[in-house]
Scaffold this motif. Structure first.
Motif, PDB file in Angstrom:
ATOM      1  N   GLY A   1       0.811  -1.216   0.000  1.00  0.00           N
ATOM      2  CA  GLY A   1       0.000   0.000   0.000  1.00  0.00           C
ATOM      3  C   GLY A   1       0.838   1.257   0.000  1.00  0.00           C
TER       4      GLY A   1
ATOM      5  N   SER B   1      -3.980   1.102  -3.490  1.00  0.00           N
ATOM      6  CA  SER B   1      -3.692   1.371  -2.086  1.00  0.00           C
ATOM      7  C   SER B   1      -4.885   1.036  -1.207  1.00  0.00           C
TER       8      SER B   1
ATOM      9  N   ARG C   1      -5.152  -2.745  -0.878  1.00  0.00           N
ATOM     10  CA  ARG C   1      -4.132  -3.285   0.022  1.00  0.00           C
ATOM     11  C   ARG C   1      -4.472  -2.976   1.485  1.00  0.00           C
TER      12      ARG C   1
END
Length: 449
Positions: free
Chosen positions: A165, A299, A302
């Motif tokens: 991320g 992101s 994640r």
């Protein structure tokens, strides 16, 4: 083999056999992460017809600033991608996440430490000799906590997802800084162009002002025309300082984006240049593929994976934990006694613990992580919808701007012709000065857009 080496071998063998035996019975509690389903439409609602879309991009998407064919723009963007302070912070967060991952992975292995101590004590005569006694110890202690229910493995999963991320966040920061740098550079060139237009109009309006003075002196016009021309001239002149102020502030903002003090680029960007223009053709691609390329979406996904693993970490705390520990060393009542053959000592043994009275607290901890997982999933869906909306809005804005630009070009050309005609009619006395004034104001307004 002396006694100390024999004890050291016993300890190492004990821990190795314990790790091997117990690992065979490992279980992993908590949810196994399943990748989020990417819900995206088959095509963009605002996309142009397929025949109007270019099949090949003029430049790679990760080098889009080269498409403006402006060497100075390219140089500034690439400097910002190296020197920008926000990007350095994002890079540091990647290193931080990598270090956290290393810490989590180290929990899988035994730990050991060497120690030495000297203790002086005295017992009471009621229960002992009442004498002072020295106690010396040199030892090596080792321990290993068996990942009985997968808490450590889940912690590693969370750390890996967090690292991925942070990498996606760094990519998003790269895109943002590159776009911001390009935007500020375009604004600099646009403000320089507006200043040139203002100065050009000042010269034209100065000529008009002098014309009205000449005609008023000749009795062909009134003092009202002179004052109206002067008002128009000074109104345009008053806009120049504001444009210069905006230009200075924009150059300062561009310097900060490059990690430099304000004013660093003043000399470099002092000379005017053309406003960069990219190809109007945009290959938007398939919505699902565009979303997969977006680092903000990656992101957010994640973050869901990391939080799912943290649910497992919290769940593992409800189950027993097993630890193997042992030590070998030398113990004596004097410093010289440590070298004797009877000074060796050792201990081995497992220990198991099971939460009983704090299980309610631990269950609430699991509930907390589950709710955080729900929030991260909602945030992922929100990020996807926001990304789709941004692209759709950009397509609408692009099409509207293209139509607007074409209309303004036609309007500017007509306004320039109107200025010439109104001045001609004013000189010949066919039209009054009000028509000239309105035509000049209209032209300047259109040119300044």
């Amino acid at each position: 083999m002396n006694r100390t080496n024999l004890n050291r071998l016993k300890l190492r063998t004990f821990l190795t056999l314990g790790v091997t035996t117990l690992s065979a019975g490992c279980v992993t509690v908590g949810p196994d992460y399943e990748p989020m389903v990417l819900e995206a439409p088959a095509e963009w609602a605002q996309a142009q017809a397929p025949t109007e879309q270019p099949t090949v991009l003029p430049v790679p998407t990760d080098l889009w600033w080269h498409g403006f064919d402006d060497p100075q723009l390219v140089q500034l963007v690439e400097r910002s991608r190296v020197e920008n302070l926000d990007l350095r912070t994002a890079g540091s967060r990647i290193a931080q996440a990598r270090a956290s991952l290393g810490i989590s992975r180290s929990d899988r292995f035994p730990v050991g430490e060497a120690s030495g101590s000297r203790t002086r004590s005295q017992s009471s005569e009621a229960v002992g000799t009442g004498r002072e006694v020295d106690f010396y110890r040199l030892g090596l202690d080792a321990g290993w906590e068996h990942d009985l229910c997968g808490g450590t493995r889940r912690s590693i999963e969370a750390a890996v997802a967090d690292l991925e991320g942070r990498v996606a966040d760094h990519e998003a920061a790269l895109i943002s800084v590159s776009a911001e740098t390009a935007l500020r550079y375009v604004e600099v060139r646009a403000l320089q162009s507006r200043l040139q237009i203002a100065n050009k109009n000042l010269a034209a309006q100065q000529d008009t002002y002098e014309l009205t003075q000449f005609r008023a002196q000749a009795g062909l016009s009134t003092e009202l025309d002179v004052q109206l021309a002067r008002s128009n001239l000074e109104s345009t002149r008053a806009r120049v300082p504001d444009l210069e102020s905006q230009l200075a502030k924009t150059r300062h903002a561009l310097s900060v984006l490059l990690g430099a003090p304000p004013g660093t680029l003043d000399e470099e960007l002092e000379a005017s240049g053309p406003i960069p223009a990219a190809s109007p053709d945009i290959a938007v691609g398939v919505p699902a593929e565009v979303l997969r390329r977006r680092p903000d979406v990656r992101s957010a996904e994640r973050a869901v994976a990391a939080q799912s693993a943290l649910v497992g970490v919290a769940t593992a705390q409800l189950y027993p934990s097993l630890r193997l520990s042992g030590s070998i060393g030398l113990e004596a009542l004097s410093l010289d006694g440590l070298t004797g053959g009877n000074a060796s000592a050792w201990s081995f043994g497992p220990s198991i613990s099971l939460p009983i009275f704090n299980r309610g607290k631990l269950r609430r901890g699991v509930d907390l992580q589950v709710e955080l997982l729900e929030q991260s999933e909602i945030n992922y869906r929100k990020t996807v919808l926001g990304a789709l909306s941004e692209v759709e809005d950009a397509l609408v804005a692009l099409r509207a701007e293209q139509e607007r630009q074409e209309a303004y070009e036609e309007a500017t050309l007509a306004a320039a012709n109107a200025v010439e005609l109104s001045l001609t009619l004013y000189r010949t006395g066919i039209s009054d000065f009000q028509a000239v004034l309105e035509a000049q104001r209209s032209l300047y307004s259109l040119e300044d857009l």
